[in-house]
Design an enzyme around this catalytic site. Structure first.
Site, PDB file in Angstrom:
ATOM      1  N   ARG A 569       0.833  -1.194   0.000  1.00 15.58           N
ATOM      2  CA  ARG A 569       0.000   0.000   0.000  1.00 15.58           C
ATOM      3  C   ARG A 569       0.876   1.256   0.000  1.00 15.58           C
ATOM      4  O   ARG A 569       1.976   1.249   0.551  1.00 15.58           O
ATOM      5  CB  ARG A 569      -0.927  -0.010   1.234  1.00 15.58           C
ATOM      6  CG  ARG A 569      -2.069  -0.998   1.121  1.00 15.58           C
ATOM      7  CD  ARG A 569      -2.977  -0.675  -0.051  1.00 15.58           C
ATOM      8  NE  ARG A 569      -3.789   0.480   0.226  1.00 15.58           N
ATOM      9  CZ  ARG A 569      -5.075   0.444   0.551  1.00 15.58           C
ATOM     10  NH1 ARG A 569      -5.712  -0.717   0.608  1.00 15.58           N
ATOM     11  NH2 ARG A 569      -5.752   1.537   0.796  1.00 15.58           N
ATOM     12  N   LYS A 574       5.591   3.998   4.878  1.00 16.11           N
ATOM     13  CA  LYS A 574       6.300   2.960   4.127  1.00 16.11           C
ATOM     14  C   LYS A 574       7.394   3.567   3.237  1.00 16.11           C
ATOM     15  O   LYS A 574       8.216   2.868   2.676  1.00 16.11           O
ATOM     16  CB  LYS A 574       5.314   2.142   3.291  1.00 16.11           C
ATOM     17  CG  LYS A 574       4.316   1.347   4.142  1.00 16.11           C
ATOM     18  CD  LYS A 574       3.350   0.561   3.285  1.00 16.11           C
ATOM     19  CE  LYS A 574       2.231  -0.107   4.070  1.00 16.11           C
ATOM     20  NZ  LYS A 574       2.628  -1.366   4.729  1.00 16.11           N
TER      21      LYS A 574
HETATM   22  C1  376 Z   1      -7.135  -1.347   8.708  1.00 13.21           C
HETATM   23  C2  376 Z   1      -7.375  -2.188   7.624  1.00 13.21           C
HETATM   24  C3  376 Z   1      -8.592  -2.167   7.003  1.00 13.21           C
HETATM   25  C4  376 Z   1      -9.592  -1.320   7.468  1.00 13.21           C
HETATM   26  C5  376 Z   1      -9.365  -0.505   8.546  1.00 13.21           C
HETATM   27  C6  376 Z   1      -8.154  -0.502   9.188  1.00 13.21           C
HETATM   28  C7  376 Z   1      -7.945   0.288  10.296  1.00 13.21           C
HETATM   29  C8  376 Z   1      -6.759   0.254  10.909  1.00 13.21           C
HETATM   30  C9  376 Z   1      -5.721  -0.561  10.441  1.00 13.21           C
HETATM   31  C10 376 Z   1      -5.908  -1.363   9.356  1.00 13.21           C
HETATM   32  N1  376 Z   1      -4.906  -2.195   8.811  1.00 13.21           N
HETATM   33  C11 376 Z   1      -3.821  -2.569   9.421  1.00 13.21           C
HETATM   34  O1  376 Z   1      -3.556  -2.247  10.537  1.00 13.21           O
HETATM   35  C12 376 Z   1      -2.906  -3.437   8.662  1.00 13.21           C
HETATM   36  O2  376 Z   1      -3.178  -3.863   7.545  1.00 13.21           O
HETATM   37  N2  376 Z   1      -1.778  -3.739   9.270  1.00 13.21           N
HETATM   38  C13 376 Z   1      -0.774  -4.573   8.644  1.00 13.21           C
HETATM   39  O3  376 Z   1      -0.950  -5.894   9.103  1.00 13.21           O
HETATM   40  C14 376 Z   1      -0.005  -6.790   8.545  1.00 13.21           C
HETATM   41  C15 376 Z   1      -0.350  -8.166   9.036  1.00 13.21           C
HETATM   42  O4  376 Z   1      -0.123  -8.268  10.399  1.00 13.21           O
HETATM   43  C16 376 Z   1       1.406  -6.355   8.916  1.00 13.21           C
HETATM   44  O5  376 Z   1       2.314  -7.211   8.283  1.00 13.21           O
HETATM   45  C17 376 Z   1       1.663  -4.924   8.473  1.00 13.21           C
HETATM   46  O6  376 Z   1       2.907  -4.492   8.952  1.00 13.21           O
HETATM   47  C18 376 Z   1       0.589  -4.024   9.024  1.00 13.21           C
HETATM   48  O7  376 Z   1       0.747  -2.719   8.508  1.00 13.21           O
END
Ligand code: 376
Length: 835
Positions: A569, A574
């Protein structure tokens, strides 16, 4: 005699069907049957789509048999189960994975050859199931793959969005979003199960009453109800006959037409009401950070929580009646971030209001069954819901949350008497201004386990974000480092490398990735290195061919160039900007003739920006404009290319990761919770250039510092420098950086679009830049110089590549899920017969 006839009447029984054949002959005959009878097409309908559907049905029927067998095996065992509750399952395509896991790939190849069809073309005609934004959603998909492979009774629960992640078009360098109507041509992999429909309440008010046993109970009445209809997708394990379930809910109106309104002549109103209900699961929210407070989003979250928990409780009552004494022993819920955390209050409501348990018994069940995973440290991504909105939409849940918080506050006050500041900090209800429910705190209070997704991330959760909570309940906090499934991310997406690996060390690595370590000695074998290098060069060529066609590239790319890839993303943390600064620096070097011993480089960047994220969209525009200038400059030639890869998604990554030499993992230290793209690249033999952030730390630990290009400030250094950060001074002191910034500033990349990059320059030069891009510039440039030196020596680079793949064993979700199971879920694997 009619009586004796009735006795001998056979019972309805389809369980004894023989299993469908797995050889070419049976596949050909089933394919033809599906094409002509189930789909009603003939040879004149030369349509790829129906050929794909006929093949998918042929494969799905074979999954269905194992699906039933798995269901029965779990039922017979009466085993403990876990449920992965997630607003997102970023599944991508299903066909290749299903064939691999059924062990059908070779036979299907032969079958299609016989039928005069091109398997690759059929595979490409399947749309991605893009029901997720990025890391968190793809992790959920990798998790359920590993659960099935490890034979664990785990069900995924999510939402069936009609529109998935938007398709990204690039027009004049800008991102344009196009809706993703992925279900337009139907979805072969799902089965609707209307018999398990649940009713979800919204609005209304609560009333108390005395039940037949004389207990005070609460009724939630006057509600507007919505139906949740489940659609099940099979989740096959790797060649073990296990097929688990992913159950996705679709919102639907309670009645086709509201007769009252219809009779009154208000036809339009009654149809509109139907739309309101069906809107709930119409579209995936495309923000992978925050956009707090949207009413529809809360409706989505509650529908997921309520439908899933009702489904699970109904199943329990079907087997055990109203006896919940062993419920906590037999069930566990894993919350994928706070998005489904309203489940904590919903489980309380169902146990008390529907099944008549008391508060204490219900709370004991909640606290023994809920576990919460955090995926982000960014404070702006922490979910909060206004108390007013909750009271209107979910009045009964808000009452329950108030009571949970009151009990919790007493506990805090008993632990830290008189520490009112701490009570304010820890309260589930944030006071001051509009009152808000802090969903992460609700999740922590209601769960027995709270985990981060990489060692560093989990440490920072304990030290910073959830410090008070970890002082109160240190035993709840733990780490589960992420992974990716090696079936999709190596065996299926890179068959050439996979077979080279299997030729040397056997194919045990597919289900035990630590075996890749056996490759390490071959890094010293020149013959093996040559073959490894050849496979990688071919993968780079494949990537080019695919992209050339898709992008209509009008310039040549040198396959011997370093393929330097950053796909994820688009987000400021990032630091795609840091990548672009480096590209512009290389461009400056070329233009000034500083090209002695030049190493050609092709920089590929891809990713979607949240549609409302202004800066992320500017960054996409900058990348595209810089690419236009560089790629068309004859002085640059094949020394440097910059390509933006549009519409990055799961199926694109399957083509990209085999063809990468260098994996860019360059977030500001302390910001990326884990990263999982980093693991996919490593598994496929790319070398990482990265900061000490997220799982990079553990990747470097596994592969050794000499096989990893480290740069940048540590998390502690970032925190320390923030106090006195002066990017202007850094720019002034660094001639190369100054030239880069000046070139953007003077409009070289926006000749006819005055001022469009001003905001980017301002953010880079601001002492308040939270991402501190400029601070890491010099160290990044130096690390990239080291990359070039290493890459020039093909033998050395290939060694590093092999060693990266060999050291990637830890980053299989099989390891991650084994850790979840040993520490949190405690499920017993169940073997399914025929596996
Ligand atoms: C959200 C994702 C979708 C909708 C709302 C959100 C609100 C807050 C945070 C979101 N997404 C994340 O926090 C996210 O995608 N985090 C990622 O998770 C991955 C799996 O654990 C990690 O590898 C990434 O570092 C992390 O950014």
């Amino acid at each position: 005699m009619p009586g004796s006839f009735e006795k001998s009447k056979p019972k309805f029984n389809i369980a004894s069907l023989p299993r469908l054949g797995m050889n070419e002959k049976d596949l050909i005959s089933d394919f033809k049957h599906n094409y002509s009878h189930r789909l009603g097409r003939d040879e004149h309908c030369n349509c790829l789509h129906y050929a794909y559907e006929a093949l998918a049905l042929t494969v799905r029927d074979r999954l269905s048999e194992r699906w039933k067998a798995t269901y029965n095996a779990y039922k017979d065992k009466g085993c403990k189960r876990a449920y992965y509750l997630s607003m997102e399952f970023l599944m991508g395509r299903s066909l290749t994975n299903a064939m691999l896991n059924l062990g059908l790939t070779d036979e299907v190849h032969k079958t299609l050859y016989e039928l005069g069809l091109d398997l690759e073309e059929l595979i490409e005609s399947e749309p991605d199931a893009g029901l997720g934004n990025g890391g968190l959603g793809r992790l959920a998909a990798c998790f359920i793959d590993s659960c099935a492979t490890l034979q664990l009774p785990v069900t995924g629960y999510g939402l069936r969005y009609e529109y998935g992640m938007f398709n990204q078009l690039i027009m004049d360098g800008d991102q344009v979003e196009e809706p993703d109507h992925w279900l337009r041509n139907g979805n072969i992999w799902e089965i609707e199960r209307p018999e398990y429909t649940q009713t979800i309440k919204f609005g209304g008010h609560t009333e108390t009453y005395i039940d037949e046993k004389g207990h005070e109970r609460v009724a939630w009445v006057g509600t507007q109800d919505v139906l949740a209809v489940p659609y099940d997708t099979p989740v096959p394990g790797f060649q073990n006959s296990t097929v688990n379930i992913l159950r996705l809910w679709k919102a639907s109106a309670t009645e086709e037409f509201n007769l009252g309104e219809f009779n009154a002549g208000d036809y339009a109103e009654s149809v509109a009401a139907k739309n309101t209900a069906e809107n709930i699961t119409m579209v995936l929210y495309p923000n992978d950070a925050n956009e707090n407070g949207k009413e529809l989003r809360l409706q989505q979250q509650y529908l997921l929580a309520s439908a899933s928990l009702q489904d699970i409780l109904e199943h329990w009552v079907g087997r055990h009646g109203q006896d919940f004494s062993r419920f906590a022993e037999k069930n566990c819920f894993q919350l994928n971030d706070t998005h489904p955390s309203i489940s904590v209050a919903e489980l309380m409501r169902l146990l008390m209001d529907v099944y008549g348990l008391g508060w204490d018994d219900s709370w004991a069940i909640v606290q023994k069954t809920m576990a919460y995973t955090n995926h982000t440290l960014l404070p702006e991504a922490l979910e909060k819901w206004s108390v007013g909105l909750m009271q209107r939409m979910l009045p009964r849940l808000m009452e329950i949350i108030f009571k949970i918080n009151a009990d919790f506050m007493s506990q805090v006050s008993a632990h830290w008497p008189g520490d009112f500041a701490r009570m304010g900090r820890m309260s589930i209800i944030e006071e001051g201004g509009e009152k808000q429910v802090r969903m992460a705190f609700l999740a922590i209070v209601g769960s027995f386990s709270v985990n981060g997704v990489a060692e560093l991330h989990s440490k920072l959760l304990r030290q910073d974000l959830f410090k008070d909570f970890s002082e109160l309940w240190p035993e709840k906090f733990n780490n589960k480092t992420n992974g990716v499934t090696p079936r999709r991310w190596l065996a299926a997406c890179n068959p050439e490398l996979a077979s080279l690996i299997s030729e040397k060390i056997g194919d045990g690595w597919i289900t035990d990735l630590s075996q890749l370590q056996k490759l390490a000695p071959y890094a010293e074998d020149a013959k093996f290195r040559k073959r490894w290098h050849a496979v990688q060069q071919q993968a780079k060529q494949n990537l080019l061919d695919y992209k050339k066609e898709e992008l209509g590239l009008d310039f040549e790319v040198n396959v011997d160039a370093i393929f330097d890839v950053q796909v994820k993303r688009i987000h400021e943390y990032k630091r795609q900007l840091l990548n672009v600064l480096h590209v512009i620096h290389l461009y400056n070097r070329i233009k000034s003739g500083d090209t002695a011993n030049w190493v050609p480089r092709c920089v590929l960047i891809g990713g979607k920006a949240a549609p409302g994220y202004y800066m992320a969209k500017k960054i996409i525009k900058l990348i595209n404009n810089v690419a236009d200038v560089i790629n068309s400059d004859p002085d640059v030639g094949d020394k440097l290319k910059l390509i933006f890869l549009p519409n990055y998604r799961v199926s694109a990554m399957e083509k990209i990761c085999p063809g990468a030499d260098l994996s860019e993992q360059i977030s500001t230290a302390g910001k990326e919770a884990s990263g999982t793209g980093n693991m996919k690249f490593m598994m496929n033999g790319a070398v990482t250039i990265g900061t000490l952030d997220g799982a990079n730390v553990e990747i470097r630990e596994e592969v050794g510092d000499e096989n990893f290009f480290l740069f940048g400030l540590t998390e502690e250094e970032v925190t320390e420098m923030r106090e006195h950060y002066n990017p202007m001074a850094i720019i002034d002191a660094d001639e190369d950086l100054k030239k880069v910034i000046d070139l953007i500033n003077c409009g070289h990349f926006n000749r006819f679009e005055a001022g469009i990059f001003d905001d980017i320059i301002h953010s880079l030069a601001s002492p308040d830049d939270p991402w501190m891009t400029v601070a890491d510039f010099r160290s990044f440039i130096d690390a990239q110089r080291r990359v070039e030196i290493a890459y020039q020596d093909t033998e050395r680079w290939t060694k590093m590549s092999i060693l990266n793949c060999a050291a990637s064993g830890k980053f299989s979700t099989d390891r991650t899920i084994t850790d979840y199971n040993n520490d949190i879920w405690k499920l017993t694997p169940v073997a399914v017969k025929g596996g």
